[in-house]
Design a protein around this motif. Structure first.
Motif, short mmCIF file in Angstrom:
data_model
loop_
_atom_site.label_atom_id
_atom_site.label_comp_id
_atom_site.label_asym_id
_atom_site.label_seq_id
_atom_site.Cartn_x
_atom_site.Cartn_y
_atom_site.Cartn_z
N MET A 145 0.85 -1.19 0.00
CA MET A 145 0.00 0.00 0.00
C MET A 145 0.89 1.24 0.00
N LYS A 146 0.58 2.16 -0.90
CA LYS A 146 1.32 3.41 -0.96
C LYS A 146 0.85 4.33 0.16
N GLU A 147 1.80 5.08 0.73
CA GLU A 147 1.46 6.03 1.78
C GLU A 147 2.14 7.36 1.54
N ILE A 148 1.57 8.40 2.14
CA ILE A 148 2.08 9.75 2.05
C ILE A 148 1.89 10.39 3.42
N THR A 149 2.79 11.29 3.79
CA THR A 149 2.64 11.95 5.09
C THR A 149 1.72 13.16 4.97
N ALA A 150 1.20 13.61 6.10
CA ALA A 150 0.36 14.80 6.12
C ALA A 150 1.16 16.02 5.64
N LYS A 151 2.42 16.09 6.01
CA LYS A 151 3.26 17.21 5.58
C LYS A 151 3.44 17.22 4.06
N GLU A 152 3.58 16.02 3.46
CA GLU A 152 3.71 15.94 2.00
C GLU A 152 2.42 16.40 1.32
N VAL A 153 1.28 16.01 1.87
CA VAL A 153 -0.01 16.44 1.31
C VAL A 153 -0.13 17.96 1.43
N GLU A 154 0.24 18.50 2.58
CA GLU A 154 0.20 19.95 2.79
C GLU A 154 1.07 20.67 1.77
N SER A 155 2.28 20.15 1.53
CA SER A 155 3.19 20.75 0.55
C SER A 155 2.61 20.72 -0.86
N LEU A 156 1.99 19.59 -1.22
CA LEU A 156 1.37 19.48 -2.55
C LEU A 156 0.25 20.50 -2.71
N ILE A 157 -0.54 20.70 -1.66
CA ILE A 157 -1.63 21.69 -1.71
C ILE A 157 -1.05 23.09 -1.87
N LYS A 158 0.01 23.40 -1.11
CA LYS A 158 0.63 24.73 -1.19
C LYS A 158 1.22 24.99 -2.57
N GLU A 159 1.66 23.92 -3.25
CA GLU A 159 2.20 24.06 -4.60
C GLU A 159 1.09 24.16 -5.65
N ARG A 160 -0.16 24.22 -5.17
CA ARG A 160 -1.34 24.36 -6.02
C ARG A 160 -1.61 23.14 -6.89
N ASN A 161 -1.16 22.00 -6.43
CA ASN A 161 -1.47 20.77 -7.14
C ASN A 161 -2.94 20.42 -6.92
N ALA A 162 -3.60 19.97 -7.95
CA ALA A 162 -4.99 19.54 -7.82
C ALA A 162 -4.98 18.11 -7.27
N GLN A 211 -0.69 8.87 6.10
CA GLN A 211 -0.25 8.35 7.39
C GLN A 211 -0.67 9.27 8.53
N GLY A 212 -1.17 8.69 9.60
CA GLY A 212 -1.51 9.47 10.79
C GLY A 212 -2.83 10.18 10.73
N GLY A 213 -3.45 10.20 9.55
CA GLY A 213 -4.77 10.82 9.39
C GLY A 213 -4.82 12.27 9.86
N MET A 214 -6.01 12.69 10.26
CA MET A 214 -6.21 14.08 10.67
C MET A 214 -5.48 14.39 11.97
N LEU A 215 -5.12 13.38 12.74
CA LEU A 215 -4.33 13.62 13.95
C LEU A 215 -2.96 14.19 13.59
N ALA A 216 -2.46 13.87 12.39
CA ALA A 216 -1.16 14.35 11.94
C ALA A 216 -1.27 15.65 11.13
N TRP A 217 -2.48 16.05 10.79
CA TRP A 217 -2.70 17.23 9.95
C TRP A 217 -2.54 18.49 10.80
N GLU A 218 -1.64 19.39 10.37
CA GLU A 218 -1.39 20.61 11.13
C GLU A 218 -1.79 21.87 10.36
N ALA A 219 -2.21 21.72 9.13
CA ALA A 219 -2.59 22.87 8.32
C ALA A 219 -4.06 23.24 8.54
N ASP A 220 -4.52 24.19 7.76
CA ASP A 220 -5.90 24.67 7.89
C ASP A 220 -6.91 23.59 7.57
N VAL A 221 -8.09 23.73 8.17
CA VAL A 221 -9.22 22.86 7.87
C VAL A 221 -10.41 23.73 7.50
N GLU A 222 -11.39 23.11 6.85
CA GLU A 222 -12.62 23.84 6.53
C GLU A 222 -13.79 23.16 7.18
#
Length: 98
Positions: free
Chosen positions: A1-18, A87-98
């Motif tokens: 199973m492929k995994e990604i960290t919350a920080k990596e997802v946050e970085s992708l969002i900041k880079e304006r990746n869809a 990885q770590g789900g929303m417990l690992a998410w430190e960026a903004d939420v809606e």
């Protein structure tokens, strides 16, 4: 199973990746906050709503801690979809939420 960290997802969002983010938590959990633009498909509804997903796209799966999204990731992969567990789900998410 492929995994990604919350920080990596946050970085992708900041880079304006869809990104195609699916939050598999229950509706009441999502009401407390979710990653911006994430789509809520509760874990129990993933199989019945699989027709809403596109096999040509990649999906990042999210839950509270990473366990339910891991199960959803494995299920989608078994059905021929491209899915990655955050990885770590929303417990690992430190960026903004809606």
């Amino acid at each position: 199973m492929k995994e990604i960290t919350a920080k990596e997802v946050e970085s992708l969002i900041k880079e304006r990746n869809a990104l195609n983010i699916i939050d598999v938590r229950e509706v009441d959990e999502v009401a407390e906050g979710k990653i911006p633009n994430a789509v809520n498909i509760p874990i129990g509804a993933v199989e019945s709503r699989i027709h809403e997903l596109d096999k040509s796209k990649e999906y990042i799966m999210v839950c509270r801690s990473g366990a339910r999204s891991g199960s959803a990731t494995e299920f989608l992969e078994s059905q021929g979809y491209h899915a990655i567990n955050m990885q770590g789900g929303m417990l690992a998410w430190e960026a903004d939420v809606e």
